[in-house]
Design a protein around this motif. Structure first.
Motif, PDB file in Angstrom:
ATOM      1  N   THR A 166      23.879 119.777  16.857  1.00  0.00           N
ATOM      2  CA  THR A 166      24.473 119.780  18.193  1.00  0.00           C
ATOM      3  C   THR A 166      25.182 121.104  18.432  1.00  0.00           C
ATOM      4  O   THR A 166      25.731 121.704  17.502  1.00  0.00           O
ATOM      5  CB  THR A 166      25.489 118.633  18.376  1.00  0.00           C
ATOM      6  N   CYS A 167      25.145 121.537  19.655  1.00  0.00           N
ATOM      7  CA  CYS A 167      25.854 122.755  20.060  1.00  0.00           C
ATOM      8  C   CYS A 167      25.484 123.946  19.178  1.00  0.00           C
ATOM      9  O   CYS A 167      26.331 124.764  18.812  1.00  0.00           O
ATOM     10  CB  CYS A 167      27.358 122.521  20.083  1.00  0.00           C
ATOM     11  N   GLY A 168      24.203 124.009  18.800  1.00  0.00           N
ATOM     12  CA  GLY A 168      23.693 125.154  18.057  1.00  0.00           C
ATOM     13  C   GLY A 168      23.968 125.163  16.566  1.00  0.00           C
ATOM     14  O   GLY A 168      23.775 126.178  15.902  1.00  0.00           O
ATOM     15  N   LYS A 169      24.447 124.048  16.010  1.00  0.00           N
ATOM     16  CA  LYS A 169      24.742 124.023  14.580  1.00  0.00           C
ATOM     17  C   LYS A 169      24.496 122.621  14.019  1.00  0.00           C
ATOM     18  O   LYS A 169      24.473 121.638  14.746  1.00  0.00           O
ATOM     19  CB  LYS A 169      26.188 124.464  14.312  1.00  0.00           C
ATOM     20  N   PHE A 170      24.314 122.565  12.694  1.00  0.00           N
ATOM     21  CA  PHE A 170      24.197 121.287  12.004  1.00  0.00           C
ATOM     22  C   PHE A 170      25.590 120.800  11.637  1.00  0.00           C
ATOM     23  O   PHE A 170      26.417 121.580  11.150  1.00  0.00           O
ATOM     24  CB  PHE A 170      23.353 121.432  10.728  1.00  0.00           C
ATOM     25  N   ASP A 171      25.835 119.525  11.870  1.00  0.00           N
ATOM     26  CA  ASP A 171      27.134 118.926  11.545  1.00  0.00           C
ATOM     27  C   ASP A 171      26.968 117.844  10.498  1.00  0.00           C
ATOM     28  O   ASP A 171      26.050 117.019  10.579  1.00  0.00           O
ATOM     29  CB  ASP A 171      27.764 118.282  12.795  1.00  0.00           C
ATOM     30  N   ASP A 172      27.871 117.854   9.523  1.00  0.00           N
ATOM     31  CA  ASP A 172      27.984 116.742   8.587  1.00  0.00           C
ATOM     32  C   ASP A 172      28.690 115.602   9.325  1.00  0.00           C
ATOM     33  O   ASP A 172      29.487 115.847  10.240  1.00  0.00           O
ATOM     34  CB  ASP A 172      28.847 117.131   7.377  1.00  0.00           C
ATOM     35  N   MET A 173      28.435 114.378   8.901  1.00  0.00           N
ATOM     36  CA  MET A 173      29.094 113.221   9.510  1.00  0.00           C
ATOM     37  C   MET A 173      29.491 112.257   8.396  1.00  0.00           C
ATOM     38  O   MET A 173      28.700 111.996   7.484  1.00  0.00           O
ATOM     39  CB  MET A 173      28.152 112.489  10.468  1.00  0.00           C
ATOM     40  N   TYR A 174      30.700 111.736   8.504  1.00  0.00           N
ATOM     41  CA  TYR A 174      31.075 110.624   7.645  1.00  0.00           C
ATOM     42  C   TYR A 174      30.545 109.349   8.273  1.00  0.00           C
ATOM     43  O   TYR A 174      30.629 109.171   9.497  1.00  0.00           O
ATOM     44  CB  TYR A 174      32.595 110.497   7.512  1.00  0.00           C
ATOM     45  N   MET A 175      30.012 108.466   7.454  1.00  0.00           N
ATOM     46  CA  MET A 175      29.595 107.142   7.908  1.00  0.00           C
ATOM     47  C   MET A 175      30.717 106.163   7.560  1.00  0.00           C
ATOM     48  O   MET A 175      31.100 106.046   6.391  1.00  0.00           O
ATOM     49  CB  MET A 175      28.297 106.700   7.225  1.00  0.00           C
ATOM     50  N   TYR A 176      31.232 105.523   8.591  1.00  0.00           N
ATOM     51  CA  TYR A 176      32.240 104.475   8.430  1.00  0.00           C
ATOM     52  C   TYR A 176      31.633 103.162   8.883  1.00  0.00           C
ATOM     53  O   TYR A 176      30.783 103.150   9.781  1.00  0.00           O
ATOM     54  CB  TYR A 176      33.458 104.769   9.318  1.00  0.00           C
ATOM     55  N   SER A 177      32.082 102.061   8.286  1.00  0.00           N
ATOM     56  CA  SER A 177      31.620 100.758   8.757  1.00  0.00           C
ATOM     57  C   SER A 177      32.749  99.747   8.738  1.00  0.00           C
ATOM     58  O   SER A 177      33.703  99.856   7.965  1.00  0.00           O
ATOM     59  CB  SER A 177      30.460 100.240   7.900  1.00  0.00           C
ATOM     60  N   LEU A 178      32.596  98.770   9.617  1.00  0.00           N
ATOM     61  CA  LEU A 178      33.470  97.617   9.685  1.00  0.00           C
ATOM     62  C   LEU A 178      32.557  96.412   9.744  1.00  0.00           C
ATOM     63  O   LEU A 178      31.683  96.334  10.627  1.00  0.00           O
ATOM     64  CB  LEU A 178      34.361  97.686  10.930  1.00  0.00           C
ATOM     65  N   LEU A 179      32.695  95.508   8.787  1.00  0.00           N
ATOM     66  CA  LEU A 179      31.868  94.304   8.741  1.00  0.00           C
ATOM     67  C   LEU A 179      32.659  93.127   9.267  1.00  0.00           C
ATOM     68  O   LEU A 179      33.888  93.091   9.170  1.00  0.00           O
ATOM     69  CB  LEU A 179      31.414  94.021   7.307  1.00  0.00           C
ATOM     70  N   ARG A 180      31.929  92.162   9.790  1.00  0.00           N
ATOM     71  CA  ARG A 180      32.562  90.953  10.323  1.00  0.00           C
ATOM     72  C   ARG A 180      33.546  90.370   9.291  1.00  0.00           C
ATOM     73  O   ARG A 180      34.683  90.037   9.623  1.00  0.00           O
ATOM     74  CB  ARG A 180      31.488  89.926  10.680  1.00  0.00           C
ATOM     75  N   GLN A 181      33.123  90.263   8.037  1.00  0.00           N
ATOM     76  CA  GLN A 181      33.977  89.637   7.035  1.00  0.00           C
ATOM     77  C   GLN A 181      35.201  90.490   6.693  1.00  0.00           C
ATOM     78  O   GLN A 181      36.188  89.968   6.185  1.00  0.00           O
ATOM     79  CB  GLN A 181      33.198  89.266   5.766  1.00  0.00           C
ATOM     80  N   ASP A 182      35.170  91.790   7.004  1.00  0.00           N
ATOM     81  CA  ASP A 182      36.352  92.630   6.766  1.00  0.00           C
ATOM     82  C   ASP A 182      37.532  92.157   7.600  1.00  0.00           C
ATOM     83  O   ASP A 182      38.678  92.297   7.192  1.00  0.00           O
ATOM     84  CB  ASP A 182      36.067  94.104   7.103  1.00  0.00           C
ATOM     85  N   LEU A 183      37.251  91.615   8.773  1.00  0.00           N
ATOM     86  CA  LEU A 183      38.320  91.144   9.664  1.00  0.00           C
ATOM     87  C   LEU A 183      38.706  89.694   9.398  1.00  0.00           C
ATOM     88  O   LEU A 183      39.721  89.228   9.882  1.00  0.00           O
ATOM     89  CB  LEU A 183      37.900  91.293  11.128  1.00  0.00           C
ATOM     90  N   GLU A 184      37.891  89.009   8.626  1.00  0.00           N
ATOM     91  CA  GLU A 184      38.154  87.599   8.354  1.00  0.00           C
ATOM     92  C   GLU A 184      38.943  87.383   7.079  1.00  0.00           C
ATOM     93  O   GLU A 184      39.200  86.255   6.673  1.00  0.00           O
ATOM     94  CB  GLU A 184      36.822  86.825   8.290  1.00  0.00           C
ATOM     95  N   LEU A 185      39.331  88.471   6.410  1.00  0.00           N
ATOM     96  CA  LEU A 185      40.047  88.347   5.126  1.00  0.00           C
ATOM     97  C   LEU A 185      41.450  87.800   5.312  1.00  0.00           C
ATOM     98  O   LEU A 185      42.087  87.929   6.268  1.00  0.00           O
ATOM     99  CB  LEU A 185      40.098  89.702   4.426  1.00  0.00           C
TER     100      LEU A 185
END
Length: 185
Positions: A166-185
């Motif tokens: 994007t915008c003329g360059k390659f960007d690294d990205m962190y992958m984050y996740s939130l699972l349904r069961q993460d909120l049910e703890l």
């Protein structure tokens, strides 16, 4: 995924109303999407014209129609002016997952508005869309967004190297996740 095409879902929190973005919102959206600081980690160059905003609104509408996304305009309850947006994109129904994205006018940074909006959108994703996984892709230098995701309970899964061009360059990205069961703890 159960996105009702007949009635766009309006979400309300203590201070906010998250509603459908319309063409009448273009000027307020241009105000923040034309800001270099707001757009620094957005993956697009700052907007310069209303036409670019209309194209963005059109994209929001097309993802809703195709049931691959839903984007809410963030407004303060007492003022019906869009100050940011938040929502789902790249919904993969067969896998019960979606990406989440957001941006906010810099005048409202640091006030808990993005967190409040995300709370409502995440709840909608798990309760109404029946998602199992919500993921966020965040550039490593975007410290505020990393902190926000972690505050919301997202778990950093790893670094995707040179993931986006994007915008003329390659960007690294962190992958984050939130699972349904993460909120049910």
């Amino acid at each position: 995924m159960n996105i009702d095409m007949n009635a766009f879902p309006t979400l309300e929190t203590k201070r906010l109303r998250l509603r459908e973005i319309e063409e009448k919102d273009a000027a307020s959206i241009l105000e923040y999407l034309s800001d270099q600081e707001v757009m620094k980690h957005y993956g697009l160059e700052p907007f310069q014209t209303l036409k670019e905003v209309f194209d963005e609104i059109s994209w929001y509408q097309s993802t809703l129609k195709q049931k691959t996304g839903i984007r809410w305009g963030i407004t303060l309850k007492e003022e019906d002016v869009v100050i940011g947006s938040c929502g789902f994109l790249n919904i993969a129904s067969q896998h019960s997952r979606s990406e989440i994205g957001y941006e906010l006018h810099k005048n409202y940074w640091g006030k808990g508005i993005a967190s409040e909006a995300l709370d409502a959108v995440i709840a909608y994703g798990f309760e109404q869309l029946k998602l199992q996984r919500i993921q966020a892709l965040i550039e490593p230098p975007n410290i505020a967004s990393l902190k926000l995701a972690e505050k919301q309970g997202f778990i950093r899964e790893g670094l995707l190297r040179n993931y986006e061009f994007t915008c003329g360059k390659f960007d690294d990205m962190y992958m984050y996740s939130l699972l349904r069961q993460d909120l049910e703890l």
